[in-house]
Enzyme design. Structure first.
Site, PDB file in Angstrom:
ATOM      1  N   HIS A  29    -118.230  62.849  25.401  1.00 12.55           N
ATOM      2  CA  HIS A  29    -118.732  64.214  25.204  1.00 12.55           C
ATOM      3  C   HIS A  29    -119.865  64.515  26.182  1.00 12.55           C
ATOM      4  CE1 HIS A  29    -117.009  66.276  21.607  1.00 12.55           C
ATOM      5  NE2 HIS A  29    -116.506  65.070  21.407  1.00 12.55           N
ATOM      6  N   ASP A  32    -118.522  64.995  29.667  1.00 14.67           N
ATOM      7  CA  ASP A  32    -117.829  66.289  29.793  1.00 14.67           C
ATOM      8  C   ASP A  32    -118.804  67.444  30.031  1.00 14.67           C
ATOM      9  OD1 ASP A  32    -115.395  65.035  29.398  1.00 14.67           O
ATOM     10  OD2 ASP A  32    -115.189  65.678  27.303  1.00 14.67           O
ATOM     11  N   ARG A  33    -120.021  67.327  29.514  1.00 15.55           N
ATOM     12  CA  ARG A  33    -121.008  68.397  29.656  1.00 15.55           C
ATOM     13  C   ARG A  33    -121.905  68.226  30.877  1.00 15.55           C
ATOM     14  NH1 ARG A  33    -121.634  66.953  24.486  1.00 15.55           N
ATOM     15  NH2 ARG A  33    -123.721  66.137  24.822  1.00 15.55           N
TER      16      ARG A  33
END
Length: 151
Positions: A29, A32-33
């Site tokens: 996560h 991904d950011r």
């Protein structure tokens, strides 16, 4: 949705790494950011306090996710899950930021066979209802397809 607002994007992560798989999931996560315009804050318990501290009208805050937050509250001794959920729902009208909640619908399957799983499903369901009552818009996403339920 957050990008479409044009506001400064804040990601409020509630997940805790209870095991190696969750460590890997959180790392994915974060990756991904990375370099995508998000400012990340991690808060597993004090969601109301974190929302208030991040609150500004020029911001959109994506909370990911409510069901992990319920799990965290259930795993902490002495936390009143329903009371904290009610406090979260009640605080939404005071916020100036645009807030987007992500959560998992866990009540569509069979009734779980153990007490803790049933309590989790019930807490999550009550929280979803309280948040949906305060929200301007509610979407249910299935198979990547959004169904607008409110607003």
């Amino acid at each position: 949705m957050a990008r479409e607002t044009g506001l400064d994007r804040f990601y409020l992560a509630t997940g805790r790494a209870w095991d190696d798989e969750m460590h890997a999931r959180i790392a994915t996560h974060k990756a991904d950011r990375a370099d995508d315009g998000w400012t990340t804050h991690e808060e597993p318990l004090d969601l109301v306090g974190s929302l208030k501290s991040l609150d500004k009208p020029e911001r959109v805050i994506l909370v990911d996710c409510l069901t992990l937050w319920v799990t965290n509250l259930m795993m902490e001794e002495g936390r009143e899950v329903d009371a904290e959920g009610a406090a979260l729902a009640a605080s939404l009208g005071e916020l100036q930021a645009t807030v987007i909640f992500v959560s998992n619908e866990v009540g569509l399957g069979i009734v779980p066979e153990n007490k803790m799983a049933r309590a989790f499903r019930d807490h999550a369901g009550r929280l979803h209802q309280a948040i949906a009552a305060e929200a301007a818009e509610v979407y249910f996403i299935a198979a990547g397809l959004p169904l607008k339920m409110k607003g």
